[in-house]
Design a protein around this motif. Structure first.
Motif: not given
Length: 91
Positions: A54-57, A59-61, A66-68, A73
């Motif tokens: 999955e895209e990092h975005q 996780w944030l949404k 989010e994990y860098s 992760f």
């Protein structure tokens, strides 16, 4: 009579929509997996593979953080597994 037809029509729209979006989602998932690599055979590996894909975005949404890196992760996931199982996590 029109009211009954409307209910049947709504029902058919929901059924068609459910089938359509399920098939669409599966096709997109297969396409994304084909672009990243082969899917592992074990269930837990499949889940981990999908989450790493999955895209990092996302996780944030979804979770508000989010994990860098994938390593961050992995560390968090393995630590959570160890805690859930009552084991000490040493890595």
């Amino acid at each position: 009579m029109g009211s009954k037809f409307s209910k049947i029509g709504d029902f058919l729209i929901y059924i068609f929509g459910t089938i359509f979006f399920t098939v669409y989602g599966q096709l997109i998932l297969k396409w994304r997996i084909a672009n990243v690599g082969t899917l592992p055979t074990e269930l837990i590996d499949k889940v981990f593979f999908y989450l790493c894909m999955e895209e990092h975005q996302m996780w944030l949404k979804t979770f508000g953080f989010e994990y860098s890196t994938n390593n961050d992760f992995e560390q968090a996931m393995l630590g959570a597994y160890a805690k859930k199982l009552g084991m000490e996590y040493l890595v």
